[in-house]
Design an enzyme around this catalytic site. Structure first.
Site, PDB file in Angstrom:
ATOM      1  N   PHE A 131       0.909  -1.331  -0.092  1.00 29.28           N
ATOM      2  CA  PHE A 131      -0.141   0.001   0.129  1.00 29.28           C
ATOM      3  C   PHE A 131       0.920   1.340  -0.129  1.00 29.28           C
ATOM      4  O   PHE A 131       0.755   2.157  -0.618  1.00 29.28           O
ATOM      5  CB  PHE A 131      -0.849  -0.027   1.346  1.00 29.28           C
ATOM      6  CG  PHE A 131      -1.622  -1.142   1.347  1.00 29.28           C
ATOM      7  CD1 PHE A 131      -1.998  -2.069   0.599  1.00 29.28           C
ATOM      8  CD2 PHE A 131      -2.535  -1.240   2.571  1.00 29.28           C
ATOM      9  CE1 PHE A 131      -3.137  -2.945   0.860  1.00 29.28           C
ATOM     10  CE2 PHE A 131      -3.532  -2.313   2.909  1.00 29.28           C
ATOM     11  CZ  PHE A 131      -3.812  -3.064   1.669  1.00 29.28           C
ATOM     12  N   TYR A 151      -2.867  -9.394  16.333  1.00 29.22           N
ATOM     13  CA  TYR A 151      -3.182  -8.268  15.131  1.00 29.22           C
ATOM     14  C   TYR A 151      -4.281  -7.763  15.137  1.00 29.22           C
ATOM     15  O   TYR A 151      -4.524  -6.393  15.074  1.00 29.22           O
ATOM     16  CB  TYR A 151      -3.031  -9.433  13.757  1.00 29.22           C
ATOM     17  CG  TYR A 151      -3.035  -8.494  12.617  1.00 29.22           C
ATOM     18  CD1 TYR A 151      -1.981  -7.340  12.391  1.00 29.22           C
ATOM     19  CD2 TYR A 151      -4.150  -8.379  11.777  1.00 29.22           C
ATOM     20  CE1 TYR A 151      -2.291  -6.406  11.269  1.00 29.22           C
ATOM     21  CE2 TYR A 151      -4.292  -7.481  10.659  1.00 29.22           C
ATOM     22  CZ  TYR A 151      -3.251  -6.414  10.432  1.00 29.22           C
ATOM     23  OH  TYR A 151      -3.439  -5.849   9.291  1.00 29.22           O
ATOM     24  N   LYS A 185      -4.908  -3.455  15.410  1.00 29.75           N
ATOM     25  CA  LYS A 185      -5.620  -2.665  14.708  1.00 29.75           C
ATOM     26  C   LYS A 185      -7.184  -2.067  15.326  1.00 29.75           C
ATOM     27  O   LYS A 185      -7.517  -0.987  14.798  1.00 29.75           O
ATOM     28  CB  LYS A 185      -6.301  -3.331  13.439  1.00 29.75           C
ATOM     29  CG  LYS A 185      -4.880  -3.651  12.375  1.00 29.75           C
ATOM     30  CD  LYS A 185      -4.375  -2.571  11.986  1.00 29.75           C
ATOM     31  CE  LYS A 185      -3.148  -2.880  11.033  1.00 29.75           C
ATOM     32  NZ  LYS A 185      -2.322  -1.711  10.338  1.00 29.75           N
ATOM     33  N   ARG A 218      12.220   0.027   6.321  1.00 29.17           N
ATOM     34  CA  ARG A 218      13.370  -0.044   6.768  1.00 29.17           C
ATOM     35  C   ARG A 218      14.518  -0.550   5.973  1.00 29.17           C
ATOM     36  O   ARG A 218      15.675  -0.574   5.945  1.00 29.17           O
ATOM     37  CB  ARG A 218      13.502  -1.419   7.736  1.00 29.17           C
ATOM     38  CG  ARG A 218      12.887  -1.137   9.162  1.00 29.17           C
ATOM     39  CD  ARG A 218      12.387  -2.313   9.727  1.00 29.17           C
ATOM     40  NE  ARG A 218      11.270  -2.912   9.041  1.00 29.17           N
ATOM     41  CZ  ARG A 218      10.793  -4.183   9.472  1.00 29.17           C
ATOM     42  NH1 ARG A 218      11.003  -4.812  10.542  1.00 29.17           N
ATOM     43  NH2 ARG A 218       9.977  -5.053   8.518  1.00 29.17           N
ATOM     44  N   ASN A 248       1.186   4.215   7.655  1.00 33.08           N
ATOM     45  CA  ASN A 248       0.735   2.617   6.876  1.00 33.08           C
ATOM     46  C   ASN A 248       1.647   1.652   7.268  1.00 33.08           C
ATOM     47  O   ASN A 248       1.148   0.675   7.465  1.00 33.08           O
ATOM     48  CB  ASN A 248       0.931   3.330   5.464  1.00 33.08           C
ATOM     49  CG  ASN A 248       0.856   1.902   4.720  1.00 33.08           C
ATOM     50  OD1 ASN A 248      -0.075   0.951   4.636  1.00 33.08           O
ATOM     51  ND2 ASN A 248       2.067   1.408   4.356  1.00 33.08           N
ATOM     52  N   THR A 285      -0.611  -8.186  -1.284  1.00 34.71           N
ATOM     53  CA  THR A 285       0.779  -7.273  -1.340  1.00 34.71           C
ATOM     54  C   THR A 285       1.886  -8.721  -0.539  1.00 34.71           C
ATOM     55  O   THR A 285       1.672  -9.719  -0.621  1.00 34.71           O
ATOM     56  CB  THR A 285       0.728  -6.168  -0.228  1.00 34.71           C
ATOM     57  OG1 THR A 285       0.341  -6.691   1.178  1.00 34.71           O
ATOM     58  CG2 THR A 285      -0.540  -5.078  -0.662  1.00 34.71           C
ATOM     59  N   GLU A 286       2.883  -7.882   0.095  1.00 35.89           N
ATOM     60  CA  GLU A 286       3.724  -8.948   0.883  1.00 35.89           C
ATOM     61  C   GLU A 286       3.227  -9.056   2.274  1.00 35.89           C
ATOM     62  O   GLU A 286       3.895  -9.820   2.823  1.00 35.89           O
ATOM     63  CB  GLU A 286       5.074  -8.258   0.836  1.00 35.89           C
ATOM     64  CG  GLU A 286       5.854  -8.028  -0.582  1.00 35.89           C
ATOM     65  CD  GLU A 286       7.008  -7.440  -0.538  1.00 35.89           C
ATOM     66  OE1 GLU A 286       7.711  -7.092   0.463  1.00 35.89           O
ATOM     67  OE2 GLU A 286       7.659  -7.192  -1.487  1.00 35.89           O
ATOM     68  N   SER A 316      -7.858  -1.510   9.557  1.00 32.29           N
ATOM     69  CA  SER A 316      -7.988  -2.760   8.853  1.00 32.29           C
ATOM     70  C   SER A 316      -9.476  -3.207   9.343  1.00 32.29           C
ATOM     71  O   SER A 316      -9.901  -2.872  10.172  1.00 32.29           O
ATOM     72  CB  SER A 316      -7.081  -3.809   9.296  1.00 32.29           C
ATOM     73  OG  SER A 316      -7.360  -5.129   9.011  1.00 32.29           O
TER      74      SER A 316
HETATM   75  P1  NDP Z   1       3.445  -5.069   2.891  1.00 32.82           P
HETATM   76  O1  NDP Z   1       4.186  -6.066   3.671  1.00 32.82           O
HETATM   77  O2  NDP Z   1       3.702  -5.117   1.433  1.00 32.82           O
HETATM   78  O3  NDP Z   1       3.983  -3.668   3.263  1.00 32.82           O
HETATM   79  C1  NDP Z   1       4.569  -3.539   4.475  1.00 32.82           C
HETATM   80  C2  NDP Z   1       5.451  -2.468   4.617  1.00 32.82           C
HETATM   81  O4  NDP Z   1       5.500  -1.857   5.996  1.00 32.82           O
HETATM   82  C3  NDP Z   1       6.696  -2.331   4.167  1.00 32.82           C
HETATM   83  O5  NDP Z   1       7.104  -1.365   3.320  1.00 32.82           O
HETATM   84  C4  NDP Z   1       7.636  -2.376   5.356  1.00 32.82           C
HETATM   85  O6  NDP Z   1       8.685  -1.959   5.106  1.00 32.82           O
HETATM   86  C5  NDP Z   1       6.914  -1.373   6.285  1.00 32.82           C
HETATM   87  N1  NDP Z   1       7.402  -1.657   7.640  1.00 32.82           N
HETATM   88  C6  NDP Z   1       7.033  -2.965   8.553  1.00 32.82           C
HETATM   89  N2  NDP Z   1       7.562  -2.956   9.685  1.00 32.82           N
HETATM   90  C7  NDP Z   1       8.194  -1.707   9.654  1.00 32.82           C
HETATM   91  C8  NDP Z   1       8.961  -0.974  10.567  1.00 32.82           C
HETATM   92  N3  NDP Z   1       9.171  -1.645  11.827  1.00 32.82           N
HETATM   93  N4  NDP Z   1       9.455   0.151  10.499  1.00 32.82           N
HETATM   94  C9  NDP Z   1       9.347   0.725   9.323  1.00 32.82           C
HETATM   95  N5  NDP Z   1       8.399   0.226   8.121  1.00 32.82           N
HETATM   96  C10 NDP Z   1       7.990  -0.935   8.407  1.00 32.82           C
HETATM   97  O7  NDP Z   1       2.028  -5.131   3.598  1.00 32.82           O
HETATM   98  P2  NDP Z   1       0.769  -4.002   3.348  1.00 32.82           P
HETATM   99  O8  NDP Z   1       1.137  -3.095   2.318  1.00 32.82           O
HETATM  100  O9  NDP Z   1      -0.250  -4.921   2.765  1.00 32.82           O
HETATM  101  O10 NDP Z   1       0.587  -3.348   4.575  1.00 32.82           O
HETATM  102  C11 NDP Z   1       0.421  -2.037   4.831  1.00 32.82           C
HETATM  103  C12 NDP Z   1      -0.420  -1.656   6.162  1.00 32.82           C
HETATM  104  O11 NDP Z   1      -1.652  -2.277   5.802  1.00 32.82           O
HETATM  105  C13 NDP Z   1      -0.068  -2.502   7.056  1.00 32.82           C
HETATM  106  O12 NDP Z   1      -0.151  -1.564   8.376  1.00 32.82           O
HETATM  107  C14 NDP Z   1      -1.181  -3.521   7.186  1.00 32.82           C
HETATM  108  O13 NDP Z   1      -1.456  -3.974   8.569  1.00 32.82           O
HETATM  109  C15 NDP Z   1      -2.259  -3.015   6.768  1.00 32.82           C
HETATM  110  N6  NDP Z   1      -3.450  -3.714   6.050  1.00 32.82           N
HETATM  111  C16 NDP Z   1      -2.966  -4.751   5.043  1.00 32.82           C
HETATM  112  C17 NDP Z   1      -3.963  -5.558   4.553  1.00 32.82           C
HETATM  113  C18 NDP Z   1      -3.651  -6.613   3.545  1.00 32.82           C
HETATM  114  O14 NDP Z   1      -4.521  -7.468   3.551  1.00 32.82           O
HETATM  115  N7  NDP Z   1      -2.524  -6.399   2.750  1.00 32.82           N
HETATM  116  C19 NDP Z   1      -5.316  -5.083   4.931  1.00 32.82           C
HETATM  117  C20 NDP Z   1      -5.640  -4.530   5.777  1.00 32.82           C
HETATM  118  C21 NDP Z   1      -4.847  -3.669   6.375  1.00 32.82           C
HETATM  119  P3  NDP Z   1      10.306  -2.535   5.551  1.00 32.82           P
HETATM  120  O15 NDP Z   1      10.094  -4.036   5.490  1.00 32.82           O
HETATM  121  O16 NDP Z   1      11.326  -2.376   4.576  1.00 32.82           O
HETATM  122  O17 NDP Z   1      10.719  -1.922   6.847  1.00 32.82           O
HETATM  123  C1  8X3 Z   2      -5.350  -7.395   6.919  1.00 34.31           C
HETATM  124  C2  8X3 Z   2      -6.523  -8.142   6.649  1.00 34.31           C
HETATM  125  O1  8X3 Z   2      -8.481  -9.922   7.355  1.00 34.31           O
HETATM  126  O2  8X3 Z   2      -6.012 -10.592   7.154  1.00 34.31           O
HETATM  127  O3  8X3 Z   2      -5.391  -6.408   8.014  1.00 34.31           O
HETATM  128  O4  8X3 Z   2      -6.575  -9.423   8.861  1.00 34.31           O
HETATM  129  S1  8X3 Z   2      -6.915  -9.465   7.736  1.00 34.31           S
END
Ligand code: NDP
Ligand code: 8X3
Length: 254
Positions: A14, A153, A157, A34, A87, A188-189, A140
């Site tokens: 995101f 988790y 949230k 990071r 985020n 995503t990842e 979330s």
């Molecule tokens: P990704 O794993 O693709 O991205 C997560 C990002 O967060 C990476 O850029 C990572 O960067 C960064 N990150 C994680 N830990 C740290 C840290 N300690 N310090 C700095 N940066 C950090 O996941 P998403 O894009 O899906 O997730 C983004 C957000 O959306 C999260 O808060 C997640 O909980 C939320 N979310 C995701 C959903 C999904 O289904 N994908 C649904 C709902 C919410 P790096 O590793 O380089 O530090």
């Molecule tokens: C990520 C969505 O449903 O896997 O926040 O918890 S869920």
């Protein structure tokens, strides 16, 4: 300078898509994560594609001192942040409460709650002195409804949901907008991180559905940020069409 958006967690998913979205609309962007090599790639690519400036701010949101010193150390022009996309976050494990790893719990609480707070607090200080700003918090659907094995988790949230409300109330006197975006399953990842590199388990989450894409979230974030000054979306929940809640999916067989 152009308007400025600061996006945490911009090395993937995101956050990365959101950085591109704001840059495409002429914002200068501050990007965090990071993984410094990934940040460099994102910065180079955005600068090559769009005529905007990019500031890289690599730090771990869990490190209180690093968060405050990095953000407070920004050059004066870069302190005029218009939009924060708070985020960065993750899930670690998906296990029964009585079987989950305490280390996973600590990582999620330290990142999704404490790190989230440090960043918002540091940036809010600038927004208050600038006289405006918009904080967009990444929640979330896990922060709306608890599911089996989601325990900490979900709790992290739910904390984002509570803090989103709290920030809006406490920053009201400064006219700072505060919005939460609450996505459902998005590929995503995220799942790869949650399941610690187990690709097969991560992939199963999206079996038989077209999940949300990172760009869908970026569109919604940008939409919220682009509304007139007097309009604030407080809280926005979105899922893909084949998902109705954390547990109800309409999966296509095959
Ligand atoms: P990704 O794993 O693709 O991205 C997560 C990002 O967060 C990476 O850029 C990572 O960067 C960064 N990150 C994680 N830990 C740290 C840290 N300690 N310090 C700095 N940066 C950090 O996941 P998403 O894009 O899906 O997730 C983004 C957000 O959306 C999260 O808060 C997640 O909980 C939320 N979310 C995701 C959903 C999904 O289904 N994908 C649904 C709902 C919410 P790096 O590793 O380089 O530090
Ligand atoms: C990520 C969505 O449903 O896997 O926040 O918890 S869920």
């Amino acid at each position: 300078m152009a308007s400025i958006a600061f996006i945490t967690g911009a090395t993937s998913g995101f956050g990365k898509a959101t950085a591109y979205k704001f840059a495409a609309h002429g914002y200068d962007v501050i990007i965090n994560g990071r993984r410094a090599d990934r940040l460099q790639q994102v910065a180079d690519d955005i600068e090559a594609k769009y005529n905007v400036a990019v500031m890289q701010l690599p730090f771990d949101v869990r490190e209180e001192a690093a968060v405050f010193s990095s953000i407070r150390g920004l050059p004066a022009d870069w302190k005029k942040i218009d939009v924060l996309v708070n985020n960065a976050g993750l899930a670690a494990g998906r296990d029964y409460f009585d079987e989950a790893s305490l280390e996973d719990w600590n990582i999620m609480i330290d990142t999704n709650v404490k790190g989230f707070l440090y960043v918002a607090r540091a940036v809010a200080e600038f927004m208050i002195s600038n006289g405006h700003g918009h904080i967009i918090n990444m929640g979330s659907i896990a922060g709306k409804e608890v599911y089996e094995k989601g325990n900490v988790y979900c709790a992290s949230k739910f904390a984002v949901d509570a803090l989103n409300q709290a920030m809006r109330i406490d920053l009201l006197r400064h006219q700072i907008k505060v919005t939460a975006i609450n996505p459902g399953a998005a590929e995503t990842e995220f799942s790869l991180v949650r399941f610690k590199g187990d690709e097969a388990t991560a992939k199963k989450i999206y079996d038989g559905i077209e999940p949300l894409h990172a760009e869908d979230i970026a569109d919604v974030v940008y939409y919220c940020a682009s509304l007139p000054a007097h309009v604030c979306i407080n809280d926005l929940t979105l899922t893909c069409t084949r998902q109705a809640s954390n547990v109800y999916f309409n999966r296509q067989p095959g």
